[in-house]
Design a protein around this motif. Structure first.
Motif, short mmCIF file in Angstrom:
data_model
loop_
_atom_site.label_atom_id
_atom_site.label_comp_id
_atom_site.label_asym_id
_atom_site.label_seq_id
_atom_site.Cartn_x
_atom_site.Cartn_y
_atom_site.Cartn_z
N ASP A 78 0.85 -1.19 0.00
CA ASP A 78 0.00 0.00 0.00
C ASP A 78 0.89 1.25 0.00
O ASP A 78 1.95 1.26 0.63
CB ASP A 78 -0.89 -0.02 1.25
N LEU A 79 0.46 2.30 -0.72
CA LEU A 79 1.29 3.51 -0.82
C LEU A 79 1.54 4.13 0.54
O LEU A 79 2.67 4.52 0.86
CB LEU A 79 0.61 4.53 -1.75
N ARG A 80 0.51 4.21 1.36
CA ARG A 80 0.70 4.80 2.69
C ARG A 80 1.67 3.96 3.51
O ARG A 80 2.52 4.49 4.22
CB ARG A 80 -0.64 4.91 3.42
N GLU A 81 1.53 2.66 3.42
CA GLU A 81 2.42 1.75 4.13
C GLU A 81 3.87 1.94 3.67
O GLU A 81 4.80 1.94 4.48
CB GLU A 81 1.98 0.30 3.87
N ALA A 82 4.07 2.13 2.37
CA ALA A 82 5.40 2.32 1.83
C ALA A 82 6.02 3.62 2.34
O ALA A 82 7.21 3.66 2.69
CB ALA A 82 5.36 2.33 0.30
N VAL A 83 5.22 4.69 2.38
CA VAL A 83 5.72 5.98 2.86
C VAL A 83 6.05 5.90 4.35
O VAL A 83 7.09 6.40 4.80
CB VAL A 83 4.69 7.09 2.58
N LEU A 84 5.18 5.26 5.13
CA LEU A 84 5.43 5.10 6.57
C LEU A 84 6.70 4.29 6.82
O LEU A 84 7.50 4.61 7.71
CB LEU A 84 4.24 4.41 7.24
N SER A 85 6.89 3.24 6.03
CA SER A 85 8.08 2.41 6.17
C SER A 85 9.35 3.19 5.88
O SER A 85 10.35 3.08 6.59
CB SER A 85 7.97 1.20 5.23
N LYS A 86 9.30 4.02 4.83
CA LYS A 86 10.47 4.82 4.47
C LYS A 86 10.75 5.85 5.56
O LYS A 86 11.92 6.09 5.91
CB LYS A 86 10.26 5.52 3.13
N ARG A 87 9.71 6.44 6.10
CA ARG A 87 9.91 7.43 7.17
C ARG A 87 10.54 6.78 8.39
O ARG A 87 11.45 7.33 9.01
CB ARG A 87 8.58 8.08 7.54
N GLU A 89 12.44 4.19 8.41
CA GLU A 89 13.83 3.91 8.06
C GLU A 89 14.71 5.14 8.26
O GLU A 89 15.84 5.05 8.77
CB GLU A 89 13.89 3.45 6.60
N ILE A 90 14.19 6.30 7.87
CA ILE A 90 14.96 7.54 8.01
C ILE A 90 15.11 7.91 9.48
O ILE A 90 16.19 8.32 9.93
CB ILE A 90 14.30 8.67 7.22
N TYR A 91 14.02 7.75 10.25
CA TYR A 91 14.11 8.02 11.69
C TYR A 91 15.17 7.13 12.34
O TYR A 91 15.93 7.58 13.21
CB TYR A 91 12.76 7.78 12.37
N ALA A 92 15.22 5.86 11.91
CA ALA A 92 16.21 4.94 12.46
C ALA A 92 17.62 5.40 12.13
O ALA A 92 18.54 5.30 12.95
CB ALA A 92 15.97 3.53 11.94
N SER A 93 17.79 5.91 10.92
CA SER A 93 19.12 6.39 10.52
C SER A 93 19.50 7.64 11.31
O SER A 93 20.68 7.84 11.63
CB SER A 93 19.16 6.68 9.01
N ILE A 94 18.51 8.47 11.64
CA ILE A 94 18.78 9.66 12.47
C ILE A 94 19.26 9.23 13.84
O ILE A 94 20.24 9.75 14.38
CB ILE A 94 17.53 10.55 12.57
N ASP A 95 18.56 8.24 14.45
CA ASP A 95 18.97 7.75 15.77
C ASP A 95 20.39 7.19 15.73
O ASP A 95 21.18 7.39 16.65
CB ASP A 95 18.01 6.67 16.26
N SER A 96 20.71 6.49 14.64
CA SER A 96 22.06 5.94 14.50
C SER A 96 23.10 7.06 14.43
O SER A 96 24.17 6.98 15.04
CB SER A 96 22.13 5.08 13.23
N ARG A 97 22.77 8.12 13.69
CA ARG A 97 23.69 9.26 13.59
C ARG A 97 23.84 9.97 14.94
O ARG A 97 24.92 10.45 15.28
CB ARG A 97 23.21 10.23 12.52
#
Length: 233
Positions: A78-87, A89-97
């Motif tokens: 689902d498009l919404r699911e895809a956008v939420l998943s990508k967001r 992923e980015i939040y996780a990368s921010i926490d890692s940084r």
């Protein structure tokens, strides 16, 4: 009967601001198609195909992978699911940084105290001071009340270099735009995993605003504006 209109690959690239190499790559991956007309080997595109390419480019701008786009086209995602998943992923990368920034800050403090960072005990636990809590409260109000002058008094030189005031003003405006009316400040707390990180949560009518402050030596060395679900704590 009207003849069907075709667009040459050069025309499509110019219109959509992309390259022929990109379109060939997407076609090889099966997420766009082209049409051959007559004996010409050059790629041609119908209006429908151009519209589809435009949609693919939008999804790529959002950071969705080719695989995710293929799954969307196959209705496996689902498009919404895809956008939420990508967001997420980015939040996780921010926490890692943030973790890496914290570790680098610790290393700098240790080096300035003439400690050996190659020994086992050079790291000291990071803690948030009462003064930093007061700064977080002041800067939360500054962000809510559009007082960039006050906010920037508490930002580290490094952060002000990487986040010029003009950039912050645009980001703040875009982030606060969908929130709706202010309701209340929900909470201001230390992050249990990173004690030098303070998080402010503010309730609005449509969304919750999440402000993350990362402190180093009494100044804000990291700042992120995001959202949270006001129905979850």
């Amino acid at each position: 009967m009207n003849q069907r209109k075709f667009h040459d690959i050069t025309e499509v690239c110019k219109t959509l601001g992309t390259t022929s190499r990109t379109l060939r790559f997407y076609e090889e991956k099966g997420i766009i198609t082209s049409t051959t007309v007559g004996t010409s080997a050059r790629r041609q595109y119908t209006e429908e195909q151009v519209s589809h390419i435009r949609n693919v480019l939008v999804l790529r701008t959002l950071g969705l992978s080719v695989k995710a786009i293929k799954d969307l086209q196959a209705e496996k995602l689902d498009l919404r699911e895809a956008v939420l998943s990508k967001r997420a992923e980015i939040y996780a990368s921010i926490d890692s940084r943030v973790r890496k920034i914290n570790l680098l800050n610790e290393a700098l403090v240790a080096l300035e105290c003439n400690k050996n960072i190659f020994s086992e005990n050079w790291q000291s636990p990071l803690t948030t001071t009462p003064k930093e809590f007061e700064i977080a409260k002041l800067c939360t109000d500054a962000i809510l009340n559009d007082n960039s002058e006050l906010l920037y008094k508490h930002l580290s030189p490094t952060l002000t270099t990487y986040m010029p005031k003009a950039v912050y003003i645009v980001v703040r405006k875009d982030t606060l735009a969908p929130l709706g009316d202010f309701i209340c400040i929900d909470e201001i707390t230390s992050d249990k995993h990173y004690p030098n990180k303070i998080i402010s949560k503010i309730k609005f009518l449509n969304l919750g605003l999440k402000i993350t402050f990362v402190f180093h030596r009494g100044m804000i060395d990291g700042l992120w504006l995001g959202y949270y679900n006001t129905n979850e704590r």
